[in-house]
Design a protein around this motif. Structure first.
Motif, PDB file in Angstrom:
ATOM      1  N   GLY A 120      -6.957   8.695  -7.979  1.00 39.87           N
ATOM      2  CA  GLY A 120      -7.216   7.629  -7.044  1.00 39.87           C
ATOM      3  C   GLY A 120      -7.261   8.087  -5.574  1.00 39.87           C
ATOM      4  N   ASP A 121      -6.656   9.223  -5.131  1.00 40.67           N
ATOM      5  CA  ASP A 121      -6.785   9.849  -4.051  1.00 40.67           C
ATOM      6  C   ASP A 121      -8.093  10.262  -3.558  1.00 40.67           C
ATOM      7  N   LEU A 122      -8.553  11.038  -4.884  1.00 40.02           N
ATOM      8  CA  LEU A 122      -9.831  11.654  -4.637  1.00 40.02           C
ATOM      9  C   LEU A 122     -10.938  10.641  -4.503  1.00 40.02           C
ATOM     10  N   VAL A 123     -10.883   9.459  -5.111  1.00 36.61           N
ATOM     11  CA  VAL A 123     -12.002   8.310  -4.935  1.00 36.61           C
ATOM     12  C   VAL A 123     -12.010   7.839  -3.331  1.00 36.61           C
ATOM     13  N   LEU A 124     -10.628   7.842  -2.904  1.00 31.89           N
ATOM     14  CA  LEU A 124     -10.471   7.388  -1.534  1.00 31.89           C
ATOM     15  C   LEU A 124     -10.860   8.410  -0.515  1.00 31.89           C
ATOM     16  N   LYS A 125     -10.766   9.692  -0.757  1.00 31.20           N
ATOM     17  CA  LYS A 125     -11.398  10.691  -0.014  1.00 31.20           C
ATOM     18  C   LYS A 125     -13.015  10.772  -0.125  1.00 31.20           C
ATOM     19  N   LEU A 126     -13.323  10.598  -1.125  1.00 25.41           N
ATOM     20  CA  LEU A 126     -14.899  10.600  -1.406  1.00 25.41           C
ATOM     21  C   LEU A 126     -15.630   9.774  -0.681  1.00 25.41           C
ATOM     22  N   PHE A 127     -15.043   8.525  -0.590  1.00 22.56           N
ATOM     23  CA  PHE A 127     -15.467   7.344   0.096  1.00 22.56           C
ATOM     24  C   PHE A 127     -15.280   7.205   1.467  1.00 22.56           C
ATOM     25  N   GLY A 128     -14.196   7.958   1.969  1.00 21.23           N
ATOM     26  CA  GLY A 128     -13.914   7.860   3.394  1.00 21.23           C
ATOM     27  C   GLY A 128     -12.997   6.578   3.678  1.00 21.23           C
ATOM     28  N   ILE A 129     -12.181   6.089   2.510  1.00 18.71           N
ATOM     29  CA  ILE A 129     -11.532   4.763   2.690  1.00 18.71           C
ATOM     30  C   ILE A 129      -9.920   5.286   3.004  1.00 18.71           C
ATOM     31  N   GLY A 130      -9.585   4.585   4.207  1.00 13.73           N
ATOM     32  CA  GLY A 130      -8.398   4.674   4.478  1.00 13.73           C
ATOM     33  C   GLY A 130      -7.303   3.747   3.713  1.00 13.73           C
ATOM     34  N   GLU A 131      -5.910   4.299   3.406  1.00 13.27           N
ATOM     35  CA  GLU A 131      -4.779   3.786   2.710  1.00 13.27           C
ATOM     36  C   GLU A 131      -4.732   2.278   3.277  1.00 13.27           C
ATOM     37  N   ASP A 132      -4.722   2.103   4.481  1.00 11.25           N
ATOM     38  CA  ASP A 132      -4.352   0.864   5.033  1.00 11.25           C
ATOM     39  C   ASP A 132      -5.541  -0.249   4.730  1.00 11.25           C
ATOM     40  N   LEU A 167       2.904 -11.296  -3.581  1.00 18.17           N
ATOM     41  CA  LEU A 167       2.819  -9.936  -3.405  1.00 18.17           C
ATOM     42  C   LEU A 167       1.317  -9.366  -2.660  1.00 18.17           C
ATOM     43  N   ALA A 168       0.424 -10.216  -2.790  1.00 23.63           N
ATOM     44  CA  ALA A 168      -1.204  -9.831  -2.092  1.00 23.63           C
ATOM     45  C   ALA A 168      -0.752 -10.232  -0.597  1.00 23.63           C
ATOM     46  N   ILE A 169      -0.337 -11.426  -0.454  1.00 27.64           N
ATOM     47  CA  ILE A 169      -0.008 -11.679   1.018  1.00 27.64           C
ATOM     48  C   ILE A 169       0.778 -10.563   1.632  1.00 27.64           C
ATOM     49  N   GLN A 170       1.999  -9.854   1.021  1.00 30.03           N
ATOM     50  CA  GLN A 170       2.522  -8.710   1.578  1.00 30.03           C
ATOM     51  C   GLN A 170       1.732  -7.700   1.895  1.00 30.03           C
ATOM     52  N   PHE A 171       0.925  -7.290   0.788  1.00 31.99           N
ATOM     53  CA  PHE A 171      -0.066  -6.265   1.007  1.00 31.99           C
ATOM     54  C   PHE A 171      -1.174  -6.441   1.992  1.00 31.99           C
ATOM     55  N   ILE A 172      -1.713  -7.527   2.297  1.00 26.42           N
ATOM     56  CA  ILE A 172      -2.552  -7.840   3.336  1.00 26.42           C
ATOM     57  C   ILE A 172      -1.901  -7.766   4.795  1.00 26.42           C
ATOM     58  N   VAL A 173      -0.696  -8.325   4.928  1.00 30.82           N
ATOM     59  CA  VAL A 173      -0.019  -8.533   6.134  1.00 30.82           C
ATOM     60  C   VAL A 173       0.431  -7.106   6.599  1.00 30.82           C
ATOM     61  N   SER A 174       0.958  -6.350   5.495  1.00 33.38           N
ATOM     62  CA  SER A 174       1.463  -4.964   6.079  1.00 33.38           C
ATOM     63  C   SER A 174       0.024  -4.271   6.340  1.00 33.38           C
ATOM     64  N   GLY A 175      -1.010  -4.145   5.626  1.00 33.20           N
ATOM     65  CA  GLY A 175      -2.129  -3.205   5.971  1.00 33.20           C
ATOM     66  C   GLY A 175      -2.873  -3.697   7.238  1.00 33.20           C
ATOM     67  N   ILE A 176      -2.930  -4.943   7.451  1.00 29.80           N
ATOM     68  CA  ILE A 176      -3.381  -5.396   9.024  1.00 29.80           C
ATOM     69  C   ILE A 176      -2.418  -4.940  10.090  1.00 29.80           C
ATOM     70  N   ILE A 177      -1.079  -4.922   9.825  1.00 34.68           N
ATOM     71  CA  ILE A 177      -0.181  -4.515  10.776  1.00 34.68           C
ATOM     72  C   ILE A 177      -0.451  -3.050  11.131  1.00 34.68           C
ATOM     73  N   HIS A 178      -0.415  -2.167  10.016  1.00 35.56           N
ATOM     74  CA  HIS A 178      -0.925  -0.785  10.210  1.00 35.56           C
ATOM     75  C   HIS A 178      -2.111  -0.277  10.747  1.00 35.56           C
ATOM     76  N   LEU A 179      -3.255  -1.119  10.447  1.00 34.39           N
ATOM     77  CA  LEU A 179      -4.641  -1.024  10.892  1.00 34.39           C
ATOM     78  C   LEU A 179      -4.648  -1.435  12.281  1.00 34.39           C
ATOM     79  N   SER A 180      -3.725  -2.416  12.704  1.00 34.20           N
ATOM     80  CA  SER A 180      -3.889  -2.876  14.144  1.00 34.20           C
ATOM     81  C   SER A 180      -3.038  -1.736  15.171  1.00 34.20           C
ATOM     82  N   LYS A 181      -2.042  -1.019  14.561  1.00 36.34           N
ATOM     83  CA  LYS A 181      -1.241   0.003  15.394  1.00 36.34           C
ATOM     84  C   LYS A 181      -2.357   1.147  15.556  1.00 36.34           C
TER      85      LYS A 181
END
Length: 209
Positions: A62-74, A192-206
């Motif tokens: 999974g991590d390799l796929v993220l790095k391959l496409f340059g996708i951030g965790e958030d 859980l989806a809402i929780q993921f979205i909100v948490s990701g947006i908060i980290h991206l905004s920071k």
């Protein structure tokens, strides 16, 4: 205590996304009406092994796929949340993957359908894929990694038991009961989806602000 809370959250999340009772209903709808107990047991075993193998493939690569496409965790967390939200809305509305399954029946033997389409993509779809990667990126040590693997394996075993006994569960719950369970799982997945979205947006905004 925190490890136990994470384990509990992961277990509930996997259970809600896999939705073994709902999936078992879909599986029965695409298998032969006169399928034997022996065949359904074999299919349950093969499907469970399939999703476990898929889990470890995603966990390792999974991590390799993220790095391959340059996708951030958030970014993945936000997108994964959106995928789960769409899945939750589908579950709550009551529509299922079985809508297009009538044409799936062919000359294939029932046992050949255990891996595809029952294992992948009906059981192990985009929702599980993104959730596993999100949980993997939250892991900080080997103990947390072990609890993540344990949480999924327990759910895979529960899925096996439910699918193996799906004929009896269908008779006991009926169509209405299965729909109610699926809708309840949809509400959990949505939250859980809402929780993921909100948490990701908060980290991206920071990061960008």
């Amino acid at each position: 205590m925190e490890i136990f809370q994470n384990f509990l959250q992961q277990s509930i999340t996997f259970f809600a996304i896999i939705d073994p009772i709902g999936i078992s209903a879909i599986a029965l709808s695409i298998l032969s009406p006169n399928i034997s107990k022996t065949q359904i047991s074999i299919i349950a075993r093969k499907t469970s092994i399939t999703i476990i193998v898929a889990f470890f493939v995603v966990l390792i690569s999974g991590d390799l796929v993220l790095k391959l496409f340059g996708i951030g965790e958030d970014s993945l967390q936000v997108m994964g949340g959106l995928v789960l939200l769409l899945m939750a809305l589908t579950m709550v509305r009551g529509s299922s993957s079985s809508e297009a399954q009538d044409d799936t029946r062919s000359s294939k033997k029932d046992e050949e359908m255990a891996v595809i389409p029952i294992g992948i993509p009906i059981t192990f779809g985009a929702g599980l894929f993104t959730t596993i990667i999100i949980f993997k990126n939250q892991v900080e040590n080997s103990i947390e990694l072990f609890t993540l693997v344990l949480a999924f394996c327990i759910n895979a075993f529960l899925f096996y038991l439910v699918l193996r006994n799906s004929v009896y569960i269908k008779k006991y719950l009926g169509v209405t009961g299965q729909n109610v369970v699926t809708k309840l799982m949809g509400l959990i997945v949505g939250a859980l989806a809402i929780q993921f979205i909100v948490s990701g947006i908060i980290h991206l905004s920071k990061t960008y602000i």
